[in-house]
Every structure is written in C-alpha cells, then in structure tokens.
Design a protein around this motif. Structure first.
Motif, PDB file in Angstrom:
ATOM      1  N   GLN A  13      -9.452 -35.476  -8.767  1.00  0.00           N
ATOM      2  CA  GLN A  13     -10.421 -35.051  -8.088  1.00  0.00           C
ATOM      3  C   GLN A  13     -11.018 -33.625  -8.164  1.00  0.00           C
ATOM      4  OE1 GLN A  13     -12.850 -37.125  -6.094  1.00  0.00           O
ATOM      5  NE2 GLN A  13     -13.982 -35.044  -6.111  1.00  0.00           N
ATOM      6  N   GLY A  14     -12.191 -33.322  -8.283  1.00  0.00           N
ATOM      7  CA  GLY A  14     -12.609 -31.576  -8.534  1.00  0.00           C
ATOM      8  C   GLY A  14     -13.603 -31.374  -7.121  1.00  0.00           C
ATOM      9  N   PHE A  15     -13.348 -30.263  -6.891  1.00  0.00           N
ATOM     10  CA  PHE A  15     -14.163 -29.726  -5.614  1.00  0.00           C
ATOM     11  C   PHE A  15     -14.934 -28.457  -6.251  1.00  0.00           C
ATOM     12  CE2 PHE A  15     -10.817 -32.085  -3.928  1.00  0.00           C
ATOM     13  CZ  PHE A  15     -11.365 -32.987  -3.029  1.00  0.00           C
ATOM     14  N   GLU A  16     -16.007 -28.094  -5.493  1.00  0.00           N
ATOM     15  CA  GLU A  16     -16.890 -27.044  -6.001  1.00  0.00           C
ATOM     16  C   GLU A  16     -16.381 -25.794  -5.180  1.00  0.00           C
ATOM     17  OE1 GLU A  16     -21.331 -25.091  -5.358  1.00  0.00           O
ATOM     18  OE2 GLU A  16     -21.054 -27.025  -4.523  1.00  0.00           O
ATOM     19  N   HIS A  17     -15.605 -25.708  -4.087  1.00  0.00           N
ATOM     20  CA  HIS A  17     -14.853 -24.515  -3.444  1.00  0.00           C
ATOM     21  C   HIS A  17     -13.566 -24.999  -3.124  1.00  0.00           C
ATOM     22  CE1 HIS A  17     -18.940 -23.262  -3.413  1.00  0.00           C
ATOM     23  NE2 HIS A  17     -19.316 -23.989  -2.574  1.00  0.00           N
ATOM     24  N   LEU A  18     -12.933 -24.083  -3.152  1.00  0.00           N
ATOM     25  CA  LEU A  18     -11.528 -23.831  -2.898  1.00  0.00           C
ATOM     26  C   LEU A  18     -11.250 -24.407  -1.271  1.00  0.00           C
ATOM     27  CD1 LEU A  18      -8.617 -22.976  -3.922  1.00  0.00           C
ATOM     28  CD2 LEU A  18      -9.024 -20.848  -3.102  1.00  0.00           C
ATOM     29  N   TYR A  19     -11.991 -23.730  -0.567  1.00  0.00           N
ATOM     30  CA  TYR A  19     -11.812 -24.300   0.943  1.00  0.00           C
ATOM     31  C   TYR A  19     -11.717 -25.991   0.994  1.00  0.00           C
ATOM     32  CZ  TYR A  19     -12.552 -25.192   5.915  1.00  0.00           C
ATOM     33  OH  TYR A  19     -12.533 -25.493   7.255  1.00  0.00           O
ATOM     34  N   TYR A  20     -12.548 -26.861   0.450  1.00  0.00           N
ATOM     35  CA  TYR A  20     -12.671 -28.220   0.487  1.00  0.00           C
ATOM     36  C   TYR A  20     -11.441 -28.858  -0.439  1.00  0.00           C
ATOM     37  CZ  TYR A  20     -17.395 -27.183   1.701  1.00  0.00           C
ATOM     38  OH  TYR A  20     -18.732 -26.755   2.508  1.00  0.00           O
ATOM     39  N   LEU A  21     -11.002 -28.005  -1.486  1.00  0.00           N
ATOM     40  CA  LEU A  21      -9.837 -28.415  -2.188  1.00  0.00           C
ATOM     41  C   LEU A  21      -8.746 -28.384  -1.261  1.00  0.00           C
ATOM     42  CD1 LEU A  21      -8.269 -28.735  -5.074  1.00  0.00           C
ATOM     43  CD2 LEU A  21      -7.848 -26.096  -4.746  1.00  0.00           C
ATOM     44  N   LEU A  22      -8.523 -27.404  -0.521  1.00  0.00           N
ATOM     45  CA  LEU A  22      -7.295 -27.447   0.424  1.00  0.00           C
ATOM     46  C   LEU A  22      -7.340 -28.234   1.615  1.00  0.00           C
ATOM     47  CD1 LEU A  22      -6.752 -23.357   0.444  1.00  0.00           C
ATOM     48  CD2 LEU A  22      -5.321 -25.424  -0.853  1.00  0.00           C
ATOM     49  N   GLU A  23      -8.676 -28.538   2.292  1.00  0.00           N
ATOM     50  CA  GLU A  23      -8.795 -29.603   2.895  1.00  0.00           C
ATOM     51  C   GLU A  23      -8.414 -30.896   2.521  1.00  0.00           C
ATOM     52  OE1 GLU A  23     -10.044 -29.518   6.343  1.00  0.00           O
ATOM     53  OE2 GLU A  23      -9.177 -27.538   5.872  1.00  0.00           O
ATOM     54  N   ALA A  24      -8.625 -31.088   1.299  1.00  0.00           N
ATOM     55  CA  ALA A  24      -8.176 -32.458   0.507  1.00  0.00           C
ATOM     56  C   ALA A  24      -6.681 -32.547   0.444  1.00  0.00           C
ATOM     57  CB  ALA A  24      -8.948 -32.625  -0.859  1.00  0.00           C
ATOM     58  N   ALA A  25      -5.954 -31.355  -0.018  1.00  0.00           N
ATOM     59  CA  ALA A  25      -4.556 -31.156   0.061  1.00  0.00           C
ATOM     60  C   ALA A  25      -3.900 -31.605   1.360  1.00  0.00           C
ATOM     61  CB  ALA A  25      -4.051 -29.934  -0.572  1.00  0.00           C
ATOM     62  N   VAL A  26      -4.691 -30.954   2.518  1.00  0.00           N
ATOM     63  CA  VAL A  26      -4.232 -31.335   4.056  1.00  0.00           C
ATOM     64  C   VAL A  26      -4.096 -32.689   4.059  1.00  0.00           C
ATOM     65  CG1 VAL A  26      -4.216 -30.661   6.451  1.00  0.00           C
ATOM     66  CG2 VAL A  26      -4.326 -28.734   4.660  1.00  0.00           C
ATOM     67  N   ALA A  27      -5.189 -33.250   3.783  1.00  0.00           N
ATOM     68  CA  ALA A  27      -5.467 -34.634   4.235  1.00  0.00           C
ATOM     69  C   ALA A  27      -4.674 -35.684   3.525  1.00  0.00           C
ATOM     70  CB  ALA A  27      -6.796 -35.175   3.823  1.00  0.00           C
ATOM     71  N   GLY A  28      -3.656 -35.306   2.372  1.00  0.00           N
ATOM     72  CA  GLY A  28      -2.673 -35.992   1.680  1.00  0.00           C
ATOM     73  C   GLY A  28      -3.391 -36.674   0.416  1.00  0.00           C
ATOM     74  N   LEU A  29      -4.393 -36.145  -0.111  1.00  0.00           N
ATOM     75  CA  LEU A  29      -5.294 -36.776  -1.201  1.00  0.00           C
ATOM     76  C   LEU A  29      -4.703 -36.376  -2.229  1.00  0.00           C
ATOM     77  CD1 LEU A  29      -8.841 -36.660   0.185  1.00  0.00           C
ATOM     78  CD2 LEU A  29      -7.191 -38.361   0.540  1.00  0.00           C
ATOM     79  N   GLY A  30      -3.917 -35.382  -2.753  1.00  0.00           N
ATOM     80  CA  GLY A  30      -3.254 -34.830  -3.793  1.00  0.00           C
ATOM     81  C   GLY A  30      -2.640 -33.364  -3.845  1.00  0.00           C
ATOM     82  N   VAL A  31      -2.106 -33.048  -5.068  1.00  0.00           N
ATOM     83  CA  VAL A  31      -1.515 -31.616  -5.069  1.00  0.00           C
ATOM     84  C   VAL A  31      -2.748 -30.751  -5.478  1.00  0.00           C
ATOM     85  CG1 VAL A  31       0.119 -30.534  -6.381  1.00  0.00           C
ATOM     86  CG2 VAL A  31       0.511 -33.117  -5.699  1.00  0.00           C
ATOM     87  N   ALA A  32      -2.808 -29.780  -4.738  1.00  0.00           N
ATOM     88  CA  ALA A  32      -3.841 -28.464  -4.971  1.00  0.00           C
ATOM     89  C   ALA A  32      -2.778 -27.386  -5.542  1.00  0.00           C
ATOM     90  CB  ALA A  32      -4.586 -28.319  -3.887  1.00  0.00           C
ATOM     91  N   ILE A  33      -3.758 -26.350  -5.908  1.00  0.00           N
ATOM     92  CA  ILE A  33      -3.053 -24.959  -6.060  1.00  0.00           C
ATOM     93  C   ILE A  33      -3.998 -23.894  -5.430  1.00  0.00           C
ATOM     94  CG2 ILE A  33      -4.376 -24.574  -8.387  1.00  0.00           C
ATOM     95  CD1 ILE A  33      -1.566 -23.730  -9.323  1.00  0.00           C
ATOM     96  N   ALA A  34      -3.359 -22.823  -5.037  1.00  0.00           N
ATOM     97  CA  ALA A  34      -4.006 -21.957  -4.219  1.00  0.00           C
ATOM     98  C   ALA A  34      -3.385 -20.632  -4.223  1.00  0.00           C
ATOM     99  CB  ALA A  34      -4.363 -22.355  -2.917  1.00  0.00           C
ATOM    100  N   PRO A  35      -3.960 -19.480  -3.833  1.00  0.00           N
ATOM    101  CA  PRO A  35      -3.364 -18.373  -3.722  1.00  0.00           C
ATOM    102  C   PRO A  35      -2.617 -18.416  -2.069  1.00  0.00           C
ATOM    103  CG  PRO A  35      -5.620 -18.213  -4.095  1.00  0.00           C
ATOM    104  CD  PRO A  35      -5.607 -19.212  -3.936  1.00  0.00           C
ATOM    105  N   GLU A  36      -1.385 -17.598  -2.410  1.00  0.00           N
ATOM    106  CA  GLU A  36      -0.462 -17.865  -1.117  1.00  0.00           C
ATOM    107  C   GLU A  36      -1.144 -17.557   0.185  1.00  0.00           C
ATOM    108  OE1 GLU A  36       4.399 -16.738  -0.214  1.00  0.00           O
ATOM    109  OE2 GLU A  36       3.145 -15.605  -1.654  1.00  0.00           O
ATOM    110  N   PRO A  37      -1.949 -16.485   0.503  1.00  0.00           N
ATOM    111  CA  PRO A  37      -2.290 -16.273   1.845  1.00  0.00           C
ATOM    112  C   PRO A  37      -3.188 -17.322   2.419  1.00  0.00           C
ATOM    113  CG  PRO A  37      -2.658 -14.352   0.258  1.00  0.00           C
ATOM    114  CD  PRO A  37      -2.249 -15.613  -0.607  1.00  0.00           C
ATOM    115  N   LEU A  38      -3.884 -17.948   1.492  1.00  0.00           N
ATOM    116  CA  LEU A  38      -5.006 -19.136   1.823  1.00  0.00           C
ATOM    117  C   LEU A  38      -3.996 -20.060   2.478  1.00  0.00           C
ATOM    118  CD1 LEU A  38      -6.740 -17.105   0.276  1.00  0.00           C
ATOM    119  CD2 LEU A  38      -8.029 -19.284  -0.274  1.00  0.00           C
ATOM    120  N   VAL A  39      -2.626 -20.430   1.939  1.00  0.00           N
ATOM    121  CA  VAL A  39      -1.976 -21.516   2.667  1.00  0.00           C
ATOM    122  C   VAL A  39      -0.648 -20.991   3.485  1.00  0.00           C
ATOM    123  CG1 VAL A  39      -2.552 -23.177   0.732  1.00  0.00           C
ATOM    124  CG2 VAL A  39      -0.752 -21.623   0.533  1.00  0.00           C
TER     125      VAL A  39
END
Length: 298
Positions: free
Chosen positions: A221-247
């Motif tokens: 699954q792809g997302f337009e913005h990083l914010y939604y990507l991380l919300e999906a990761a928190v919901a358990g929908l998959g493995v995401a990648i992000a800068p450390e400060p944001l998580v």
C-alpha cells in the motif's frame, strides 16, 4: 541616496563630532580612528565648499555653517534612529512564521509546542504546514524546518540540527509482529512494504545500508503523505519507514517498534532562514530545537 546629498558616512562623522564637540569622542562612538573622522569632516567641508569647524585656541568650534548643518543632521539622524527602532520593535512583536512539513509538524513539533511556548514566550510562533515541496524562500516565512541534503545555498542561513536517521517500524498490532521483530533485515524483502510518494528514496537507502539489493523490495500500500503512512503502521497494516524523530514518541510509548534500528542518510534536519537581516529569533529557535532533539527518547 539623493544625488545632491553628501556621503552619509561623512555626515555621520560630522554629526557625532559636532554633537560631542570632540573628534576623539566621535571616533570612539563610531568605532573608527581619530584620523578617519577628521578625513570625513575635511571631505565634507570640501564637498560643501564651506568650513564647518574653526580653530579656537588649542581646540576648534563650530562655524555658523557648522551649527546649521549640526542641527539639521542631528534632527535627521534622530528621526532615522527612531524610525529604525520602531521598525525593529514591530518586527520583534510580529508573529514568527515557521514553515514545516505537515508530518513533522503533527508527529514531532506540535507535541512539543507547549514546551517551546514556555521556553521562548517572546517568539509568538505561527505555524505554516505543507506536505508538498516546501520552499524556504516562500514569501511570508521567517524560517523553515525541513530535511534536506547539503550543500546549502548562499542566500540562506542554515542551522543544522541533526543528521537524518531512517528505519523500518511496525506495530505490535501487526499480524506477524512477534515473528518479524526477531527476524533479520532480509525478512523485509518478502514483505509488502508500506511506502509514500513523498519519500520514494527512503526504502532503497535503508536497504542499501543493510547490504541488501533495493531491486528485491516489494511494495504494498502506498500513501501520498508520510503522516498517513505512519498512521497505517500504527494500525498494524504493515511495515513503514520513517525518520527517527517522527516515530520517537510512538517507540517510547510502545505503539511502534524498530527492531532493525535506524541508519544515517546524507540529509540533515535543519532550520532555514533568509540570510538577509539576520533574525535573532531564528537563532533562539535553532538552539531550542537542538536541545529537544538531544533529549528525544532513543
């Protein structure tokens, strides 16, 4: 400058010498040499064609022409000083407009906003979010906080805050969390990885740093913005990648885990401000940001 006016430096030197009735004191006030003030006054007399000072015993006194110019110059410089002071006051009282990517703003900056307001109450911060290409030169911005790679442009003051570190994260709600958290990085090559169009280089960068082949990555699954990507990761929908400060906050709270750690990229989190008219508020904000990043949970 108006073509009929003499040099501003010469007028400033004369005004100081006439007001203080001393070339020596004028030089001290202007942080120049005695000779520099004398040369400026002589040049002004030559340009105007009149004597401004006349010898009187071992000293000098103002001529009638000197008195006339002293009064006019004193009034003009006093008005200029007053106007500049007023403009500076207005600038310092105006809100400090900070541009920031929406994901960084929502996931890292806003949770710390109360601490910032207590530490820098005079800042009167106004936030401007963007998820697109954030232009630090956009009119109306006093500074911009963003991840970017050097070299830095000459027309901007760039306060480097921290190296960018990126890494994969997943939630305990992920169906295979227990298995994946114990697995080596190679296990991610078989995962349908969450990704975002705003950071297409993130997964290849991390994979290369692990000695793996980016071509073997499989994206889900792809997302337009990083914010939604991380919300999906928190919901358990998959493995995401992000800068450390944001998580960082989610990691500290256990809502996300980073079993494979983070790797440093060439990018830096930095505060950008226009080079013209250095704003001390940008420097104060940069110092606060560095402190907050150092205190960030690891």
């Amino acid at each position: 400058m108006h073509p009929d006016l003499p040099s501003l430096n010469a007028l400033r030197a004369f005004e100081a010498a006439a007001r203080l009735q001393s070339v020596k004191q004028a030089a001290k006030e202007l942080h120049v040499t005695h000779g520099a003030v004398s040369r400026q006054v002589r040049a002004l007399e030559k340009e105007l064609g009149v004597a401004l000072f006349a010898k009187e015993g071992r000293g000098v006194k103002l001529t009638d022409a000197g008195i006339l110019l002293r009064d006019a110059a004193g009034d003009a410089f006093a008005r200029l000083d007053g106007a500049c002071a007023e403009l500076k006051r207005r600038s310092e009282e105006a809100p400090f407009v900070l541009g920031c990517p929406g994901s960084l703003l929502a996931r890292w900056f806003i949770p710390r906003l109360d601490r910032l307001n207590r530490a820098l109450p005079e800042l009167r911060l106004q936030l401007s979010a963007s998820e697109g290409e954030l232009d630090p030169r956009r009119p109306g911005l006093d500074a911009t906080l963003l991840f970017a790679e050097p070299p830095w442009p000459a027309d901007m003051r760039v306060f480097e805050l921290a190296a960018e570190r990126i890494g994969p994260v997943l939630s305990p709600r992920h169906p295979r969390f227990a298995e994946l958290r114990q697995a080596p990085p190679q296990a991610l090559l078989g995962e349908a990885l969450l990704h975002t169009a705003s950071r297409p280089q993130a997964w290849p960068q991390w994979t290369s740093a692990q000695g793996l082949q980016p071509a073997r990555l499989h994206f889900g699954q792809g997302f337009e913005h990083l914010y939604y990507l991380l919300e999906a990761a928190v919901a358990g929908l998959g493995v995401a990648i992000a800068p450390e400060p944001l998580v960082a906050d989610e990691l500290a709270a256990g809502r996300l885990a980073a079993p494979w750690g983070f790797v440093e990229t060439r990018a830096r989190l930095a505060l950008w401000a226009p080079a013209r008219g250095a704003d001390r508020r940008a420097e104060a904000l940069a110092r606060w940001l560095r402190h907050e990043l150092m205190e960030m949970p690891s």
